[in-house]
Design a protein around this motif. Sequence first.
Motif, PDB file in Angstrom:
ATOM      1  N   GLN A 193     -55.074   6.514 -36.274  1.00  0.00           N
ATOM      2  CA  GLN A 193     -54.179   6.356 -35.129  1.00  0.00           C
ATOM      3  C   GLN A 193     -52.764   6.853 -35.412  1.00  0.00           C
ATOM      4  OE1 GLN A 193     -55.129   4.933 -31.970  1.00  0.00           O
ATOM      5  NE2 GLN A 193     -57.054   5.529 -32.906  1.00  0.00           N
ATOM      6  N   HIS A 194     -52.256   6.572 -36.581  1.00  0.00           N
ATOM      7  CA  HIS A 194     -50.882   6.978 -36.888  1.00  0.00           C
ATOM      8  C   HIS A 194     -50.839   8.492 -37.151  1.00  0.00           C
ATOM      9  CE1 HIS A 194     -46.972   7.198 -38.882  1.00  0.00           C
ATOM     10  NE2 HIS A 194     -46.732   5.979 -38.422  1.00  0.00           N
ATOM     11  N   PRO A 195     -49.845   9.196 -36.603  1.00  0.00           N
ATOM     12  CA  PRO A 195     -49.786  10.649 -36.827  1.00  0.00           C
ATOM     13  C   PRO A 195     -49.775  11.049 -38.304  1.00  0.00           C
ATOM     14  CG  PRO A 195     -48.322  10.053 -35.034  1.00  0.00           C
ATOM     15  CD  PRO A 195     -48.829   8.753 -35.619  1.00  0.00           C
ATOM     16  N   TYR A 196     -49.180  10.217 -39.163  1.00  0.00           N
ATOM     17  CA  TYR A 196     -49.181  10.541 -40.591  1.00  0.00           C
ATOM     18  C   TYR A 196     -50.602  10.431 -41.163  1.00  0.00           C
ATOM     19  CZ  TYR A 196     -48.090  10.276 -45.580  1.00  0.00           C
ATOM     20  OH  TYR A 196     -48.055  10.496 -46.936  1.00  0.00           O
ATOM     21  N   GLY A 199     -34.577   5.286 -37.231  1.00  0.00           N
ATOM     22  CA  GLY A 199     -35.831   5.074 -36.514  1.00  0.00           C
ATOM     23  C   GLY A 199     -37.019   5.248 -37.435  1.00  0.00           C
ATOM     24  N   CYS A 200     -38.013   5.987 -36.974  1.00  0.00           N
ATOM     25  CA  CYS A 200     -39.227   6.207 -37.760  1.00  0.00           C
ATOM     26  C   CYS A 200     -38.966   7.234 -38.863  1.00  0.00           C
ATOM     27  CB  CYS A 200     -40.347   6.697 -36.836  1.00  0.00           C
ATOM     28  SG  CYS A 200     -41.846   7.153 -37.738  1.00  0.00           S
ATOM     29  N   ALA A 201     -39.269   6.862 -40.098  1.00  0.00           N
ATOM     30  CA  ALA A 201     -38.992   7.761 -41.230  1.00  0.00           C
ATOM     31  C   ALA A 201     -39.836   9.029 -41.167  1.00  0.00           C
ATOM     32  CB  ALA A 201     -39.257   7.025 -42.541  1.00  0.00           C
ATOM     33  N   PHE A 202     -40.924   8.996 -40.405  1.00  0.00           N
ATOM     34  CA  PHE A 202     -41.804  10.162 -40.319  1.00  0.00           C
ATOM     35  C   PHE A 202     -41.380  11.127 -39.214  1.00  0.00           C
ATOM     36  CE2 PHE A 202     -46.088  12.009 -39.102  1.00  0.00           C
ATOM     37  CZ  PHE A 202     -46.227  12.770 -40.263  1.00  0.00           C
ATOM     38  N   SER A 203     -40.381  10.724 -38.395  1.00  0.00           N
ATOM     39  CA  SER A 203     -40.055  11.495 -37.190  1.00  0.00           C
ATOM     40  C   SER A 203     -39.726  12.980 -37.451  1.00  0.00           C
ATOM     41  CB  SER A 203     -38.926  10.825 -36.397  1.00  0.00           C
ATOM     42  OG  SER A 203     -37.776  10.686 -37.185  1.00  0.00           O
ATOM     43  N   PRO A 204     -39.026  13.349 -38.550  1.00  0.00           N
ATOM     44  CA  PRO A 204     -38.748  14.786 -38.736  1.00  0.00           C
ATOM     45  C   PRO A 204     -40.011  15.634 -38.930  1.00  0.00           C
ATOM     46  CG  PRO A 204     -37.302  13.450 -40.118  1.00  0.00           C
ATOM     47  CD  PRO A 204     -38.353  12.529 -39.581  1.00  0.00           C
ATOM     48  N   ARG A 205     -41.128  15.003 -39.311  1.00  0.00           N
ATOM     49  CA  ARG A 205     -42.365  15.746 -39.576  1.00  0.00           C
ATOM     50  C   ARG A 205     -43.416  15.513 -38.493  1.00  0.00           C
ATOM     51  NH1 ARG A 205     -44.073  13.961 -45.522  1.00  0.00           N
ATOM     52  NH2 ARG A 205     -45.219  15.921 -45.547  1.00  0.00           N
ATOM     53  N   CYS A 206     -43.089  14.693 -37.521  1.00  0.00           N
ATOM     54  CA  CYS A 206     -44.105  14.256 -36.570  1.00  0.00           C
ATOM     55  C   CYS A 206     -44.099  15.126 -35.314  1.00  0.00           C
ATOM     56  CB  CYS A 206     -43.847  12.797 -36.191  1.00  0.00           C
ATOM     57  SG  CYS A 206     -45.066  12.151 -35.029  1.00  0.00           S
ATOM     58  N   GLY A 207     -45.254  15.651 -34.963  1.00  0.00           N
ATOM     59  CA  GLY A 207     -45.365  16.489 -33.770  1.00  0.00           C
ATOM     60  C   GLY A 207     -45.344  15.685 -32.479  1.00  0.00           C
ATOM     61  N   ARG A 251     -37.426   7.452 -28.564  1.00  0.00           N
ATOM     62  CA  ARG A 251     -37.420   6.136 -29.225  1.00  0.00           C
ATOM     63  C   ARG A 251     -37.648   6.246 -30.741  1.00  0.00           C
ATOM     64  NH1 ARG A 251     -41.707   1.236 -28.088  1.00  0.00           N
ATOM     65  NH2 ARG A 251     -40.586  -0.363 -29.256  1.00  0.00           N
ATOM     66  N   CYS A 252     -38.366   7.296 -31.154  1.00  0.00           N
ATOM     67  CA  CYS A 252     -38.723   7.439 -32.565  1.00  0.00           C
ATOM     68  C   CYS A 252     -37.492   7.616 -33.455  1.00  0.00           C
ATOM     69  CB  CYS A 252     -39.657   8.632 -32.758  1.00  0.00           C
ATOM     70  SG  CYS A 252     -41.168   8.492 -31.794  1.00  0.00           S
ATOM     71  N   THR A 253     -36.445   8.224 -32.925  1.00  0.00           N
ATOM     72  CA  THR A 253     -35.255   8.427 -33.746  1.00  0.00           C
ATOM     73  C   THR A 253     -34.250   7.291 -33.545  1.00  0.00           C
ATOM     74  OG1 THR A 253     -34.375   9.809 -31.971  1.00  0.00           O
ATOM     75  CG2 THR A 253     -35.450  10.941 -33.798  1.00  0.00           C
ATOM     76  N   ALA A 313     -48.053   1.190 -37.254  1.00  0.00           N
ATOM     77  CA  ALA A 313     -46.617   1.153 -36.966  1.00  0.00           C
ATOM     78  C   ALA A 313     -46.213   2.486 -36.350  1.00  0.00           C
ATOM     79  CB  ALA A 313     -45.830   0.897 -38.247  1.00  0.00           C
ATOM     80  N   CYS A 314     -46.338   2.577 -35.027  1.00  0.00           N
ATOM     81  CA  CYS A 314     -46.004   3.817 -34.327  1.00  0.00           C
ATOM     82  C   CYS A 314     -45.664   3.448 -32.886  1.00  0.00           C
ATOM     83  CB  CYS A 314     -47.188   4.781 -34.366  1.00  0.00           C
ATOM     84  SG  CYS A 314     -46.930   6.296 -33.432  1.00  0.00           S
ATOM     85  N   HIS A 315     -44.661   4.139 -32.312  1.00  0.00           N
ATOM     86  CA  HIS A 315     -44.271   3.843 -30.930  1.00  0.00           C
ATOM     87  C   HIS A 315     -45.252   4.406 -29.908  1.00  0.00           C
ATOM     88  CE1 HIS A 315     -40.663   2.101 -32.375  1.00  0.00           C
ATOM     89  NE2 HIS A 315     -40.110   3.233 -32.779  1.00  0.00           N
ATOM     90  N   LEU A 316     -46.081   5.363 -30.328  1.00  0.00           N
ATOM     91  CA  LEU A 316     -47.055   5.934 -29.385  1.00  0.00           C
ATOM     92  C   LEU A 316     -48.006   4.838 -28.909  1.00  0.00           C
ATOM     93  CD1 LEU A 316     -48.350   9.284 -30.942  1.00  0.00           C
ATOM     94  CD2 LEU A 316     -46.980   9.015 -28.874  1.00  0.00           C
ATOM     95  N   ASP A 317     -48.245   4.807 -27.630  1.00  0.00           N
ATOM     96  CA  ASP A 317     -49.187   3.834 -27.051  1.00  0.00           C
ATOM     97  C   ASP A 317     -48.802   2.380 -27.322  1.00  0.00           C
ATOM     98  OD1 ASP A 317     -50.787   5.969 -26.200  1.00  0.00           O
ATOM     99  OD2 ASP A 317     -51.778   6.043 -28.147  1.00  0.00           O
TER     100      ASP A 317
HETATM  101 FE1  SF4 Z   1     -44.374   9.955 -34.701  1.00  0.00          FE
HETATM  102 FE2  SF4 Z   1     -42.784   8.380 -33.273  1.00  0.00          FE
HETATM  103 FE3  SF4 Z   1     -45.091   7.447 -34.158  1.00  0.00          FE
HETATM  104 FE4  SF4 Z   1     -43.108   7.893 -35.867  1.00  0.00          FE
HETATM  105  S1  SF4 Z   1     -43.143   6.384 -34.205  1.00  0.00           S
HETATM  106  S2  SF4 Z   1     -45.217   8.455 -36.142  1.00  0.00           S
HETATM  107  S3  SF4 Z   1     -42.189   9.720 -34.985  1.00  0.00           S
HETATM  108  S4  SF4 Z   1     -44.791   9.105 -32.684  1.00  0.00           S
END
Ligand code: SF4
Length: 365
Positions: free
Chosen positions: A281-284, A318-326, A331-333, A351-355
């Motif tokens: 589920q998580h983009p990472y 925000g989300c530490a993965f945001s610079p790499r996340c498509g 909200r992520c930043t 742990a993701c704001h998506l959905d």
């Molecule tokens: Fe990507 Fe946002 Fe989810 Fe972080 S919170 S993984 S930046 S969608």
Amino acid sequence: MTATEITAASAAPADRPALGREPLLEIRGLTVDYGEGPGAVHAVDNVDITLHRSETLGLAGESGSGKSTLAHAVTRLLRPPGAITGGQVLYHRRAKEGAAAGGHVSAPVDVLAMNRAELRAFRWEEIAIVFQSAMNALNPVHNVVAQISDTLRAHRPGITKAECRERAAQLLTTVGVPAARMRAYPHELSGGMRQRVMIAMALALDPDVLVLDEPTTALDVVVQRDVLAELVRLREEFGFAVLFITHDLSLLLEVADRVAIMYAGRLVESAPAYEIYHDPQHPYTKGLVGSFPPLRGPRRELTGIGGSPPDLRSLPPGCAFSPRCGHAFDRCTRDVPLLRVPPDDPERLVACHLDDPNGSADDNP
Ligand code: SF4
């Protein structure tokens, strides 16, 4: 078991062994810092994970994600400048004499509050760790039997020399090393044999938890598969729980019951291994799963993850993965995503704001 029999990731959930859900090691809000004050780096940031009895829990993430620091903190092997600055590690002790009959479970003890004597008794006896490089972990000037005997004598003061030899022979045979090699020195053994000796030492006192920190990374792939198959067999035979740490998610999916993914010191997703592989589920996590080719089934395009892990000294807001996340959106930043249980998936944490049903309409992409 042969190497080709390790096929957990491709098995349907119903085919997987039923797990006891009795908690054994509860990591609660664990935080580890390097340095002090405002410049402190949070190498592990408020991590919650529970290892259940007889379970194999995999911990994956890129280098610098905090997984090895977490293992060292849990076993109290962390060295300065690393320091545990928050949280608890609750160990649910079971009386050994009652273990065969189900055992009496006492109130959990906090590993982080143990004194030196309690820690000495805790390590090896209840939790043992196998490190990546057996050559560094073994003493080069003592032979194998002397090193296993040291461990036994430290915890069983009355044990005789003959009993030590007998136990060493038994342990070596258990992990697939001929007992005749007990007089060998580490440099006289192959890499795979040294790692097996480390596993034998870890099992010497029949611990409830085995922490494996990249135990096969220094081995070639064929030996790696043999050692892994051996570990799977030993776990089935002795019933210990395993906290298996590696950057190699494909390997974890083969051996773990559940997998937890760390990024920049935080836990970003955990779920049964089958779900992590088939429905991340998580983009990472999706990026990690998309980084290796499937061994079975249809081919798929490898996607990988662009960019590099962040510098922990200056994490993005925000989300530490945001610079790499498509999938990143406003909200992520802004907000750090917190772990939540998706409404339709009680076995998962993400742990993701998506959905996120708690996000407002404006928050959604
Ligand atoms: Fe990507 Fe946002 Fe989810 Fe972080 S919170 S993984 S930046 S969608």
